[in-house]
Scaffold this motif. Sequence first.
Motif, PDB file in Angstrom:
ATOM      1  N   THR A  95      15.221  -7.103 -31.235  1.00 24.06           N
ATOM      2  CA  THR A  95      13.812  -7.019 -30.864  1.00 24.06           C
ATOM      3  C   THR A  95      13.131  -8.323 -31.258  1.00 24.06           C
ATOM      4  N   ARG A  96      12.370  -8.889 -30.338  1.00 28.15           N
ATOM      5  CA  ARG A  96      11.752 -10.198 -30.557  1.00 28.15           C
ATOM      6  C   ARG A  96      10.402 -10.067 -31.242  1.00 28.15           C
ATOM      7  N   ARG A  97      10.194 -10.893 -32.263  1.00 31.13           N
ATOM      8  CA  ARG A  97       8.898 -10.990 -32.930  1.00 31.13           C
ATOM      9  C   ARG A  97       8.206 -12.263 -32.438  1.00 31.13           C
ATOM     10  N   THR A 160      11.718  -5.479 -25.091  1.00 34.73           N
ATOM     11  CA  THR A 160      12.583  -5.277 -26.281  1.00 34.73           C
ATOM     12  C   THR A 160      11.889  -4.570 -27.430  1.00 34.73           C
ATOM     13  N   CYS A 161      10.654  -4.074 -27.252  1.00 36.33           N
ATOM     14  CA  CYS A 161       9.917  -3.554 -28.417  1.00 36.33           C
ATOM     15  C   CYS A 161      10.248  -2.106 -28.752  1.00 36.33           C
ATOM     16  N   THR A 162      11.084  -1.446 -27.930  1.00 38.50           N
ATOM     17  CA  THR A 162      11.362  -0.033 -28.202  1.00 38.50           C
ATOM     18  C   THR A 162      12.860   0.262 -28.138  1.00 38.50           C
ATOM     19  N   PRO A 163      13.581  -0.004 -29.222  1.00 40.39           N
ATOM     20  CA  PRO A 163      14.975   0.439 -29.280  1.00 40.39           C
ATOM     21  C   PRO A 163      15.054   1.959 -29.187  1.00 40.39           C
ATOM     22  N   ALA A 254      14.514 -10.599 -34.248  1.00 37.32           N
ATOM     23  CA  ALA A 254      14.807 -11.990 -33.929  1.00 37.32           C
ATOM     24  C   ALA A 254      13.506 -12.712 -33.618  1.00 37.32           C
ATOM     25  N   ALA A 255      13.470 -14.001 -33.855  1.00 34.86           N
ATOM     26  CA  ALA A 255      12.305 -14.802 -33.510  1.00 34.86           C
ATOM     27  C   ALA A 255      12.237 -14.964 -31.999  1.00 34.86           C
ATOM     28  N   ALA A 256      11.035 -14.910 -31.438  1.00 42.05           N
ATOM     29  CA  ALA A 256      10.857 -15.080 -29.997  1.00 42.05           C
ATOM     30  C   ALA A 256      11.095 -16.522 -29.596  1.00 42.05           C
TER      31      ALA A 256
END
Length: 256
Positions: A95-97, A160-163, A254-256
């Motif tokens: 998931t990207r931050r 990617t915000c909702t596994p 993970a970093a965006a």
Amino acid sequence: MKHARVIFEGREQHGVAHEYQGQADAAVRLDDGRIVPQDMLNWLPPLAPTPRPRTILALGLNYADHAKELEFKAPEEPLVFVKGQAALIGHRQLTRRPAGVQFMHYECELAIVVGRTARKVRRDDAYDFIGGYTVANDYAIRDYLENWYRPNLRVKNRDTCTPLGPWFVDAKDVADPMALALRTTVNGKLTQQGSTRDMIFDAPFLIEYFSRFMTLSPGDLILTGTPDGVVDCQPGDVVVTEIEGIGALVNTIAAA
């Protein structure tokens, strides 16, 4: 039964949870009989066997303690928003931050998967329309939160915000979905605990409520909210959101 949808050897496959090296659910038994450890698979959201449009409904502030944590009054009617399908990713994915964000947190949630078409369902019949359950981790970016009326486009609808996952668990195999323990760990440290019994609006209520004014279709998702205990997550953090009897969903920031 706990079902999985994975990519193995370059193609999408279905399987079920299987014991491996003495650990329950540590592998998947594919439909062809092969047993594959979790870390050898590329996991997909454990829903339909092929991608298709579906409605994803998500509850905000559905636990009174989490509403208090966010300094909001608990809602008297469900606070609901709609999510796009691109938000969904599978178990063991990234998931990207976004850069520059000050507070991004997980939300361990029981996800209801609709099993058959539901219109004007009575509460007493609601469980007949639930096909199963999975675990959702519905990340939120607190920086973007404004108020009840403009809360959730950038907060909740990012790729990617909702596994989701790892398993889809048949409804008949969950004796009481309203009495399940939830827990979250970040890098192995326990940061959140709760129970689905503390929902403000429970699963039968939600099926009845939504089906009064909209048709719920097989495969539709209802994400039911999270209890308090959220913390900021940084790139490199490994977050495990776990619900009793449903599964332990692993995700890495993970970093965006």
